[in-house]
Motif scaffolding. Structure first.
Motif, short mmCIF file in Angstrom:
data_model
loop_
_atom_site.label_atom_id
_atom_site.label_comp_id
_atom_site.label_asym_id
_atom_site.label_seq_id
_atom_site.Cartn_x
_atom_site.Cartn_y
_atom_site.Cartn_z
N GLN A 195 -19.19 -41.74 49.32
CA GLN A 195 -19.53 -40.62 48.63
C GLN A 195 -21.30 -40.55 48.87
OE1 GLN A 195 -19.83 -42.72 44.36
NE2 GLN A 195 -17.84 -41.59 43.82
N ARG A 196 -21.25 -41.17 49.39
CA ARG A 196 -23.27 -40.93 49.42
C ARG A 196 -23.06 -39.99 51.05
NH1 ARG A 196 -23.60 -42.08 45.16
NH2 ARG A 196 -23.04 -40.81 45.00
N THR A 226 -24.87 -36.49 51.63
CA THR A 226 -25.77 -36.13 52.58
C THR A 226 -25.39 -35.13 53.88
OG1 THR A 226 -26.06 -38.68 53.01
CG2 THR A 226 -27.03 -37.13 54.66
N VAL A 227 -23.70 -35.00 53.81
CA VAL A 227 -23.69 -33.40 55.24
C VAL A 227 -23.40 -32.24 54.13
CG1 VAL A 227 -21.06 -32.86 55.69
CG2 VAL A 227 -21.97 -36.16 56.33
N ILE A 228 -23.50 -32.51 53.31
CA ILE A 228 -23.29 -31.48 52.52
C ILE A 228 -24.58 -30.64 52.16
CG2 ILE A 228 -22.83 -30.33 49.89
CD1 ILE A 228 -20.82 -32.08 48.85
N GLY A 229 -25.83 -31.92 51.98
CA GLY A 229 -27.35 -31.41 51.96
C GLY A 229 -27.27 -30.85 53.21
N ILE A 230 -26.73 -31.41 54.54
CA ILE A 230 -27.08 -30.94 56.06
C ILE A 230 -26.82 -28.97 56.05
CG2 ILE A 230 -26.89 -31.12 57.78
CD1 ILE A 230 -26.97 -33.65 57.65
N LEU A 237 -28.44 -36.44 49.01
CA LEU A 237 -27.93 -34.41 49.58
C LEU A 237 -29.06 -34.13 49.15
CD1 LEU A 237 -25.37 -32.94 46.99
CD2 LEU A 237 -27.06 -32.19 47.58
N ILE A 238 -30.03 -34.22 47.94
CA ILE A 238 -31.44 -33.56 47.80
C ILE A 238 -31.77 -33.55 48.94
CG2 ILE A 238 -32.82 -33.22 46.57
CD1 ILE A 238 -31.53 -33.77 44.02
N GLY A 241 -33.34 -41.14 60.78
CA GLY A 241 -34.42 -41.49 59.81
C GLY A 241 -33.41 -40.98 58.60
N ILE A 242 -32.71 -40.46 58.68
CA ILE A 242 -31.86 -39.81 57.73
C ILE A 242 -30.77 -41.29 57.60
CG2 ILE A 242 -29.90 -38.82 59.02
CD1 ILE A 242 -30.03 -36.57 56.37
#
Length: 304
Positions: A127-128, A132-136, A35-36, A103-104
């Motif tokens: 979960q991961r 990742t979507v939330i971080g974006i 996420l970060i 990369g992501i």
């Protein structure tokens, strides 16, 4: 503003890290690197690029999540599994034309393949991927709402660089026949056009830009292209060509060039090479007059 030790993008990146940390702490039992990391690398230099790259990285995240889940069920040595997953991910990202999201996507594949002993591969992958979507999303929202990048400033700066370079390059070309600066001029023209195109893309999203200033730079793109084209054409002329008195006077007035020439050609006395040279030179002078003419625009700070 240009000399600030810490720029606005740096500040926004730090803010994104804080928000991502808080959100990750709330929705996960432990901090989520995915996420970060996703939030940090999605802080972009323009609102449009935030949307576009954010969208592409969401697609890349889905690709990485699916491939990571698939690879986590393959009974191979860990390094072989990750390597195969990376290769497959690159191929899929190239196929979907989302190369900037590679990369992501690769990072997510490695995170999922590394896995968690406390969760099943499917649950861990979901979960991961969600993290990742939330971080974006966090990065995109911050980039939109917190001091969104001003593309007009970048257009002004890139045009000013081109204009200053054009003045010197044309002077060297006319006075000394030196054309070495044309490569630099071409590079700066490309930079100016790129920044204007980025501004153009933002018009449908942001209404903060002054139409008169936008229209001016649209004309300057066209005039700048002509400066470069006719400067190149002029540089190809023979060394013994002669200038018309009209072009000589305009150059002196425009660039204050002390061109020592006592013999001028007329339409009647011109050779074919003289005519071509003076035609290109006249076009170059006309385009230069447009880009060197100073214009000022009133900035409405309430739009920013």
């Amino acid at each position: 503003m240009k000399n600030r030790l810490i720029g606005m993008r740096t500040i926004k990146t730090a803010l994104v890290v804080v928000l991502s940390y808080i959100v990750s702490s709330i929705i996960n039992d432990e901090l989520s690197f995915a996420l970060i990391y996703a939030a940090v690398i999605c802080v972009e230099t323009s609102v449009v690029s935030s949307f576009k790259i954010g969208y592409n990285r969401v697609l890349g995240t889905v690709v990485g999540g699916i491939i990571g889940l698939f690879m986590s069920y393959i009974p191979l040595y860990g390094a072989i599994t990750m390597a195969a997953g990376v290769v497959i991910t690159i191929l899929f990202c190239n196929l979907l034309d989302i190369k900037k999201a590679t990369g992501i996507a690769i990072t997510l594949v490695i995170i999922i393949v590394t896995g968690s002993s406390e969760s099943s591969p499917a649950i861990y992958a979901m979960q991961r991927t969600l993290d990742t979507v939330i971080g974006i999303v966090i990065a995109t929202i911050v980039n939109m709402l917190i001091y969104p990048p001003d593309q007009m400033i970048r257009v002004r700066d890139s045009f000013q660089k081109f204009r200053d370079t054009a003045r010197h390059v044309v002077g060297d070309l006319i006075l000394y026949g030196i054309s070495d600066g044309l490569d630099t001029l071409g590079t700066q023209l490309d930079g100016f056009k790129d920044t204007f195109n980025e501004l153009n893309k933002e018009l449908f999203i942001l209404k903060k830009y002054d139409k008169e200033e936008y229209d001016y730079y649209a004309l300057m793109v066209e005039a700048s292209e002509k400066v470069f084209i006719y400067a190149e054409a002029t540089s190809l002329s023979e060394t013994n060509v002669k200038m018309t008195k009209d072009n000589h006077q305009k150059l002196y007035k425009l660039l204050s060039l002390e061109i020592f020439q006592t013999e001028f050609v007329t339409m009647e006395s011109s050779t074919r090479e003289d005519m071509i040279y003076n035609y290109n030179l006249a076009k170059l002078i006309s385009a230069l007059e447009k880009i060197l003419k100073e214009r000022t625009f009133q900035v409405d700070n309430s739009k920013y």
